[in-house]
Design a protein around this motif. Sequence first.
Motif, PDB file in Angstrom:
ATOM      1  N   PRO A   1       1.267  -5.742  10.259  1.00 39.65           N
ATOM      2  CA  PRO A   1       1.760  -4.547  10.970  1.00 39.65           C
ATOM      3  C   PRO A   1       1.063  -3.276  10.499  1.00 39.65           C
ATOM      4  O   PRO A   1       1.637  -2.469   9.794  1.00 39.65           O
ATOM      5  CB  PRO A   1       3.251  -4.528  10.609  1.00 39.65           C
TER       6      PRO A   1
ATOM      7  N   PRO B   1       0.801  -1.236   0.000  1.00 37.18           N
ATOM      8  CA  PRO B   1       0.000   0.000   0.000  1.00 37.18           C
ATOM      9  C   PRO B   1       0.829   1.278   0.000  1.00 37.18           C
ATOM     10  O   PRO B   1       0.437   2.266  -0.626  1.00 37.18           O
ATOM     11  CB  PRO B   1      -0.845  -0.101   1.262  1.00 37.18           C
ATOM     12  N   THR B   2       1.992   1.278   0.687  1.00 34.15           N
ATOM     13  CA  THR B   2       2.797   2.504   0.726  1.00 34.15           C
ATOM     14  C   THR B   2       3.261   2.884  -0.681  1.00 34.15           C
ATOM     15  O   THR B   2       3.102   4.031  -1.119  1.00 34.15           O
ATOM     16  CB  THR B   2       4.034   2.317   1.646  1.00 34.15           C
TER      17      THR B   2
ATOM     18  N   VAL C   1      14.542  -5.811  -7.104  1.00 35.40           N
ATOM     19  CA  VAL C   1      15.718  -4.940  -7.155  1.00 35.40           C
ATOM     20  C   VAL C   1      16.869  -5.598  -6.386  1.00 35.40           C
ATOM     21  O   VAL C   1      16.675  -6.102  -5.277  1.00 35.40           O
ATOM     22  CB  VAL C   1      15.393  -3.542  -6.582  1.00 35.40           C
TER      23      VAL C   1
ATOM     24  N   GLU D   1       7.787  -4.354  -8.310  1.00 36.75           N
ATOM     25  CA  GLU D   1       7.334  -5.291  -7.279  1.00 36.75           C
ATOM     26  C   GLU D   1       7.905  -6.684  -7.573  1.00 36.75           C
ATOM     27  O   GLU D   1       7.829  -7.169  -8.700  1.00 36.75           O
ATOM     28  CB  GLU D   1       5.790  -5.303  -7.243  1.00 36.75           C
ATOM     29  N   ALA D   2       8.450  -7.325  -6.528  1.00 31.25           N
ATOM     30  CA  ALA D   2       9.075  -8.639  -6.708  1.00 31.25           C
ATOM     31  C   ALA D   2       8.043  -9.745  -6.948  1.00 31.25           C
ATOM     32  O   ALA D   2       8.307 -10.709  -7.675  1.00 31.25           O
ATOM     33  CB  ALA D   2       9.916  -8.963  -5.473  1.00 31.25           C
TER      34      ALA D   2
ATOM     35  N   LEU E   1      -7.922   0.085   3.096  1.00 30.54           N
ATOM     36  CA  LEU E   1      -8.218   1.181   2.176  1.00 30.54           C
ATOM     37  C   LEU E   1      -6.926   1.649   1.539  1.00 30.54           C
ATOM     38  O   LEU E   1      -5.901   1.706   2.211  1.00 30.54           O
ATOM     39  CB  LEU E   1      -8.736   2.366   2.981  1.00 30.54           C
TER      40      LEU E   1
END
Length: 493
Positions: free
Chosen positions: A355, A202-203, A270, A236-237, A430
């Motif tokens: 978390p 989400p971040t 990455v 994204e991995a 959300l």
Amino acid sequence: AIAGTAYLAYGVYELRHPDDQFLPDPTKKNLVILGTGWGAVSLLKKLDTENYNVIVISPRNYFLFTPLLPSCTTGTVEHRSIMEPIRSITRHKKAAVKFYEAEATKIDAERKVISIDDISDVKGASSKTDVPYDMLVVSVGAENATFGIPGVKEHSCFLKEIGDAQQIRKKIMDCVETATFKDQSPEEVERLLHMVVVGGGPTGVEFAGELQDFIDQDIKKWIPEIADKFKVTLIEALPNVLPMFSKQLIEYTESTFKEEKITIKTKTAVKKVTEKTVEAEATGPDGKKFTEVMPYGLLVWATGNAVRPVVKDLMSSIPAQKDSRRGLAVNEYLVVQGAKDIWATGDCAVAGYAPTAQVASQEGAFLARLFNTMAKSEAIENQIHELSSELNLKPGVDAAAVAREIEAHEKQLRRIKDIKPFHYTHQGSLAYIGSERAVADVSWMNGNFATGGGLTYLFWRSAYLSMCFSTRNRVLVVVDWLKSKAFGRDVSR
Ligand code: NAD
């Protein structure tokens, strides 16, 4: 009217200047709370501070409303609007609370002492000292995971603290201004305007969405000569972004990003970062692996959490924690396994939940209830003790009446002591995905609902607004939203 106004002003003055000074009461236990994030602040909010000598220690003297942090990177929301000073929280408590702005560097669970290091910039200020505790709550959160990948710490921006958001905002404008500088080569312009986000949680997704909005709605209009040179890439991995959302919302997010012209590179991990490039190992549709090198201007690293050194150190001193990898293993009452009088909440605790802010805040509220109950039952136990000695030592007391009183107290004690273990209630997830659209997986009345789009965006806005810490925060955020809509985001560096 004058008397009324004067009375009101006096009331406000009183509120702002509490007489109470923190004077530790030797008859009360020292309850130390480490942190000023979601877990710590939600505990502090509901805790009856009259029962303990409450001491809060954190390097940050404010609470940060993290869900709106991605909006700060582009100036949709100003940083002060989502910060709430810790003093404004503690000053409303019934009994005074002590706050130390410092970093906890070591927790000695044997001696029940915490070593703290003042982070003050004031020259010559005393810096290191110890704070003893009777009860300790560890709510220090986590740090950014880099997996030891070379160059990440040196060259990328994280997105956890307010300083990170400010750094990103400056860096975006630095890239833009440098790209428009006289005689830049086309390759250099392309590199500077390539904004790379690593991590499709989400971040990363929310930041990519906010960034693309900023580019489309403001920068392109202000600086049209570079309008077609911008590129945002999300790496994204795993095979898809937002793994915690339902399949249809993942697809919706991916198709929205396509419309917004954000490139998503999945199955791409990455492996190395240099000052100007990102090197990744990608897996093609045929399953073959290949290396991709991408020049970038801005790199934002959002690949989740890692355990903080102070927590790692505490874990290594407790044998029962030796198999825990992601943080302090806690039991169903959030007691740190293998330790005495230590509790943990939020991202530094492993209680079997993700978390998130939602989990941390429910854990904090649970601990407040637990501590309030513990204090109440201790007081009743003392009363029972006093009544029993009265019965034994004082001749002529009405034994039957005292016995009845003791029985009533015992009944009350049983009822109070019957506190259920922590239970997390998931209210949903959300995320904002850019161009005034959001996705939501909401749990409501025993059902789950997955929605995405413009209406969900309004829901996202109202949900986050209602979750803001204070009315002051709410007003400031609404004003920022209106301001950025009416005048555009501020593109000054
Ligand atoms: P995350 O752990 O959710 O996602 C990180 C992503 O980075 C993972 O998908 C991982 O596969 C990927 N990754 C890791 N190493 C990589 C590499 N070398 N190259 C490419 N990709 C790599 O992290 P987050 O988004 O920071 O979220 C952290 C926690 O906070 C999560 O529990 C999340 O649910 C929560 N959170 C929730 C919200 C929300 O609900 N809106 C917002 C922010 C964070």
